[in-house]
Design an enzyme around this catalytic site. Structure first.
Site, short mmCIF file in Angstrom:
data_model
loop_
_atom_site.label_atom_id
_atom_site.label_comp_id
_atom_site.label_asym_id
_atom_site.label_seq_id
_atom_site.Cartn_x
_atom_site.Cartn_y
_atom_site.Cartn_z
N GLU A 137 40.03 35.98 37.10
CA GLU A 137 38.96 35.44 37.93
C GLU A 137 39.43 35.31 39.37
O GLU A 137 40.59 35.00 39.62
CB GLU A 137 38.54 34.06 37.40
CG GLU A 137 38.15 34.09 35.93
CD GLU A 137 38.02 32.71 35.29
OE1 GLU A 137 37.73 31.74 36.04
OE2 GLU A 137 38.19 32.60 34.08
N GLU A 249 29.26 29.02 39.53
CA GLU A 249 29.49 28.07 38.44
C GLU A 249 29.65 26.67 39.02
O GLU A 249 30.27 26.50 40.08
CB GLU A 249 30.77 28.45 37.67
CG GLU A 249 31.16 27.47 36.58
CD GLU A 249 32.48 27.83 35.93
OE1 GLU A 249 33.02 26.98 35.17
OE2 GLU A 249 33.01 28.93 36.17
#
Length: 334
Positions: A137, A249
């Site tokens: 990520e 997120e």
């Protein structure tokens, strides 16, 4: 070491000309005002005693909690409530992927609770969504003081080979990612950031798999190859990725069904568009021939679209893009 094969994009970043267009001034990191690292060294953000004391435990310092991956195929309300993580993403699956790229609009969203965060990133995923999940990520995050001690927007990376259980961490807080660049610091503040109805700033991130050595390399912007995740860290990602995700997120820690007012992206819904809503542009995947390609079969996913949403599009300048985000708590998201 250096990658054996360096990827070049399909899109010429200098030709982005959508009007109004992103601000052309370069994004820097705040520590640059104090100098640079000597040749042959890398910048490492200092870990202080206060940083460790803010963590729930020394063992968990620098690690994410479980269930931090959006699962588009299994939007189970019980799972959503258990995780506390909410997303607004675009994704592709069903093929073998060897990397991904995106240019990500940078903001400074407001965080409500001390243990919450808001981030915008790409995920390179392998394996199932169970305990064997592999993930790489990278992106920017606006974190409550819990991790960094302030509310600055920061460049970050993360990796795990067992769904955040015992492996992986942010940035350079554990062994894993090997940095080779002396000019960009993982976890350091990004400056400037975008402003509502004002100048827009974005960063480009490319992660690709070296076909010879098998390592996963990361590039920041057009000029900075930052380092790599060795292939031996992973099981599924030692071969290829099975899903790529791009998007935002947040953590919702509000109890009893209430919703946090932590913002995702700019804190505005996608339909507000450029200069107001946050975006990803020129999103691409790396195929088996090590070429950057437009994603096929792009899907979208969000747990609660009245809290955070996502809308995709495409054109000649931005390729495949999407606007995403939202304010969290509002009259339609109590």
């Amino acid at each position: 070491m250096r990658p054996n094969y360096h990827r070049e994009g399909l899109f010429d970043e200098n030709k982005v000309s959508e009007k109004p267009k992103p601000h052309s001034n370069p994004i820097t990191q705040l520590w640059h005002v104090n100098g640079k690292c000597p040749e042959g060294t890398i910048p490492i953000r200092r870990t202080k005693e206060q940083d460790v004391l803010r963590a729930s435990s020394v063992k968990r310092y620098g690690r994410k909690k479980h269930r931090a991956i959006p699962q588009p195929r299994s939007a189970d309300p019980d799972l959503i409530n258990e995780s506390g993580h909410q997303h607004a993403i675009a994704y592709v699956e069903g093929d073998k992927y060897y990397g991904a790229k995106a240019t990500i609009n940078v903001w400074e969203p407001k965080i409500q609770q001390p243990n919450e965060f808001s981030l915008s990133q790409l995920w390179i995923l392998g394996g199932s969504f169970g305990e064997d999940l592999n993930s790489i990520e990278a992106g920017w995050q606006q974190v409550s003081p819990d991790l960094y001690g302030d509310n600055n927007t920061r460049l970050f990376t993360y990796w795990t080979s067992d769904a955040y259980q015992a492996t992986g961490c942010y940035n350079l807080l554990c062994s894993g990612f090997i940095q080779i660049n002396s000019e960009i610091a993982m976890g350091a503040s990004i400056s400037p950031v975008s402003a509502y109805r004002n100048s827009q700033y974005d960063i480009s991130i490319l992660v690709w798999k070296d076909p010879k050595e098998g390592h996963w390399w990361m590039q920041f912007g057009n000029d900075y190859v930052l380092g790599y995740w060795p292939s031996f860290l992973f099981s599924y990602l030692a071969d290829s990725a099975s899903m790529i995700e791009w998007g935002g997120e947040v953590v919702n820690s509000e109890p009893d069904g209430h919703h946090t007012s932590t913002q995702m992206g700019s804190g505005r819904f996608p339909e507000e568009g450029f200069g107001k809503s946050s975006y990803f542009r020129n999103i691409q995947v790396v195929d088996g021939s090590n070429n950057l390609k437009a994603p096929k079969g792009l899907g979208t996913f969000t747990e609660q679209s009245n809290c955070y949403d996502v809308q995709t599009g495409s054109n000649g300048d931005w390729g495949h893009y999407f606007y995403y985000g939202g304010p969290g708590k509002n009259p339609n998201c109590p």
